[in-house]
Design an enzyme around this catalytic site. Structure first.
Site, PDB file in Angstrom:
ATOM      1  N   THR A 147       0.890  -1.162   0.000  1.00 21.75           N
ATOM      2  CA  THR A 147       0.000   0.000   0.000  1.00 21.75           C
ATOM      3  C   THR A 147       0.923   1.206   0.000  1.00 21.75           C
ATOM      4  O   THR A 147       2.027   1.139   0.560  1.00 21.75           O
ATOM      5  CB  THR A 147      -0.920   0.053   1.238  1.00 21.75           C
ATOM      6  OG1 THR A 147      -0.102   0.200   2.404  1.00 21.75           O
ATOM      7  CG2 THR A 147      -1.764  -1.209   1.387  1.00 21.75           C
ATOM      8  N   HIS A 148       0.542   2.250  -0.670  1.00 20.80           N
ATOM      9  CA  HIS A 148       1.390   3.444  -0.813  1.00 20.80           C
ATOM     10  C   HIS A 148       2.743   3.087  -1.423  1.00 20.80           C
ATOM     11  O   HIS A 148       3.736   3.776  -1.175  1.00 20.80           O
ATOM     12  CB  HIS A 148       1.596   4.150   0.529  1.00 20.80           C
ATOM     13  CG  HIS A 148       0.334   4.402   1.291  1.00 20.80           C
ATOM     14  ND1 HIS A 148      -0.393   5.572   1.170  1.00 20.80           N
ATOM     15  CD2 HIS A 148      -0.362   3.610   2.143  1.00 20.80           C
ATOM     16  CE1 HIS A 148      -1.464   5.500   1.944  1.00 20.80           C
ATOM     17  NE2 HIS A 148      -1.477   4.315   2.538  1.00 20.80           N
ATOM     18  N   SER A 269      18.301  -1.048 -25.467  1.00 21.66           N
ATOM     19  CA  SER A 269      18.630   0.365 -25.595  1.00 21.66           C
ATOM     20  C   SER A 269      19.572   0.540 -26.769  1.00 21.66           C
ATOM     21  O   SER A 269      20.391  -0.326 -27.053  1.00 21.66           O
ATOM     22  CB  SER A 269      19.295   0.848 -24.315  1.00 21.66           C
ATOM     23  OG  SER A 269      20.006   2.041 -24.574  1.00 21.66           O
ATOM     24  N   LYS A 275      20.702  -2.836 -21.030  1.00 28.10           N
ATOM     25  CA  LYS A 275      19.286  -2.572 -20.735  1.00 28.10           C
ATOM     26  C   LYS A 275      18.303  -3.398 -21.547  1.00 28.10           C
ATOM     27  O   LYS A 275      18.549  -3.737 -22.691  1.00 28.10           O
ATOM     28  CB  LYS A 275      18.987  -1.080 -20.964  1.00 28.10           C
ATOM     29  CG  LYS A 275      19.478  -0.234 -19.803  1.00 28.10           C
ATOM     30  CD  LYS A 275      19.114   1.213 -19.984  1.00 28.10           C
ATOM     31  CE  LYS A 275      17.649   1.457 -19.695  1.00 28.10           C
ATOM     32  NZ  LYS A 275      17.155   2.566 -20.500  1.00 28.10           N
ATOM     33  N   GLU A 282       5.066  -0.244 -20.764  1.00 28.02           N
ATOM     34  CA  GLU A 282       4.990   1.223 -20.657  1.00 28.02           C
ATOM     35  C   GLU A 282       3.848   1.768 -21.504  1.00 28.02           C
ATOM     36  O   GLU A 282       3.144   2.699 -21.115  1.00 28.02           O
ATOM     37  CB  GLU A 282       6.315   1.849 -21.090  1.00 28.02           C
ATOM     38  CG  GLU A 282       7.466   1.526 -20.147  1.00 28.02           C
ATOM     39  CD  GLU A 282       8.816   1.881 -20.754  1.00 28.02           C
ATOM     40  OE1 GLU A 282       9.274   3.010 -20.536  1.00 28.02           O
ATOM     41  OE2 GLU A 282       9.397   1.043 -21.452  1.00 28.02           O
TER      42      GLU A 282
END
Ligand code: ARG
Length: 456
Positions: A147-148, A269, A275, A282
């Site tokens: 949570t949060h 990348s 990467k 996304e």
């Protein structure tokens, strides 16, 4: 028209560039309309045959991408009628008897929306199925629940994945609900007031798969509620997928290291060889506002719009079409990405093994001995501060420290709770993360999926 239209006006006004997608529906409704006109003696049988033959040719041209646009084809309706007239001669000019582009376009849109909703329902159910299978394969993999975005309490990964399955099952239900709004046939309303012929609208409705006819001609040509309904369902579904995408982005980062997206669903990348970017996730995250914007935009178009047909209504199409295409794409991407994703059991378990996640459970130990929860919460807060402040795990606190915190805190029970991870399995309440509850939930999700599939 004697004076040619201004170039910019034509570009503003013409809709063929996008409404060509309605062509199959326009042809189908035209055939049903021509058949009905002949059945009612409004046109002759030979005119009907000529119209049906011409519409058949046009359907083939559209299907095979051979349909050619002519100068002056303002929209799909005029383009098809123009071509039918080229093929059928004078009979072609009779197709538009007892019909207006206003009831025509509303009918095409209802038919298109019906198919779009059915397609979205199917894709949502397929994704729900994939999520259910994925959950089943990770039923007993502990992970931290948040949570949060703070580690809160451990849960099983299967439980977390099932949360998305339920969202998708609700989405499918919502898309099914969209169908109800497409069931009234607008055709036959004419421009706005009805037509001067003794038509049989029920016959056309039955032929085109509408449940009934729109009762009010004014409403029939003005109504785009069903487009709003689809866009609302699509926005909600896309929002769900954006939350899923966002979690996969986080989880696939080295910081979390909970999952890895398969190579087909990631990119490298161009400059940093180490990467692997979760682009698909996304974009799931980013498409939702675009679809919600289409909903908002159409509300903007419709709000304050006087009855009946206004050219403003032409603006329903690109919002709907782009939403349909975008949603189809994100549903397919989510499906493919999840079917190939892999989770990292040790990383999830290591994060879930954080003893601080048992804080609530320790508080509940005290509650079970009679202490009010608010007081136990306070006491455990003190213990957490004591452990963290002295660089120790909770299980490294001494029996003396525990008793000092509260005489109700039995050291044995405290250490036992922390030693075997029992605080996960103890969440046995209905809908909770304990194994038996998750298994029950999984069975319910499967049942619901089956019912929804059977209802199609
Ligand atoms: N292209 C128009 C639309 O999409 C078709 C209806 C045109 N009707 C009219 N009265 N100009 O809304």
């Amino acid at each position: 028209m004697a004076v040619p239209q201004a170039e910019a006006f034509r570009r503003l006004n013409d809709s063929l560039a996008f409404d060509w997608r309605l062509a199959p529906y326009d042809i189908e409704q035209s055939a049903a309309h021509a058949t009905m006109l002949a059945a009612r003696g409004i046109i002759s049988a030979s005119d009907r045959d000529a119209l049906l033959a011409a519409l058949d040719v046009v359907a083939g041209e559209v299907r095979e991408g051979r349909f050619t646009i002519a100068e002056g084809d303002e929209d799909v309706h005029m383009a098809i009628e123009r071509r039918v007239t080229e093929l059928a001669g004078e009979a072609g000019g009779r197709l538009h008897t007892a019909r207006s582009r206003n009831d025509q376009v509303a009918t095409d849109m209802a038919m298109f929306t019906r198919d779009a909703a059915l397609g979205a329902e199917a894709a949502a159910l397929e994704l729900a199925g994939t999520l259910i299978e994925l959950a089943e394969r990770h039923l007993d993999w502990p992970m931290p629940g948040y949570t949060h975005l703070q580690r809160a309490q451990p849960v099983y990964l299967g439980h977390h994945l099932l949360a998305y399955a339920w969202m998708l099952l609700r989405d499918a239900h919502r898309f099914r609900g969209v169908l109800g709004g497409t069931e009234a046939l607008p055709l036959g309303a004419g421009a706005l007031a009805g037509v001067n012929f003794d038509t049989d609208r029920e016959m056309v409705a039955a032929e085109l798969g509408f449940a009934h006819v729109a009762e009010n001609s004014i409403d029939a040509v003005s109504n785009r509620d069903f487009v709003l309904d689809y866009l609302a369902a699509a926005s909600t579904c896309a929002t769900h997928l954006s939350r899923l995408g966002a979690e996969i982005v986080l989880w696939s980062s080295e910081e979390f290291g909970f999952c890895e997206v398969a190579d087909e669903w990631a990119s490298g990348s161009s400059i940093m060889p180490q990467k692997k970017n979760p682009d698909a996730a996304e974009l799931l995250r980013a498409k939702a506002p675009r679809i919600a914007a289409h909903l908002t935009a159409l509300h903007g178009v419709l709000h304050g719009l006087p009855l009946t047909y206004n050219k403003d209504l032409q603006e329903d199409k690109e919002h709907l079409f782009d939403a349909v295409d975008s949603l189809q794409l994100v549903l397919a991407a989510a499906q493919g990405m999840l079917a190939t994703i892999s989770f990292r059991r040790e990383r999830l378990a290591a994060a879930a093994g954080d003893e601080l996640l048992a804080a609530t459970d320790i508080a509940d130990l005290l509650v079970k001995r009679g202490m009010p929860f608010r007081s136990s919460h306070h006491i455990v807060g003190g213990l957490v501060r004591l452990a963290v402040g002295s660089g120790r795990r909770l299980s490294e606190l001494t029996p003396g420290e525990l008793r000092a915190a509260s005489p109700l805190l039995e050291p044995d029970a405290f250490y036992a709770l922390l030693s075997d991870g029992a605080w996960l399995e103890s969440k046995s309440s209905r809908g909770g993360t304990g194994s038996s509850a998750v298994r029950e939930q999984l069975a319910h999700a499967r049942e619901q999926l089956q019912r929804a599939r059977a209802g199609r």
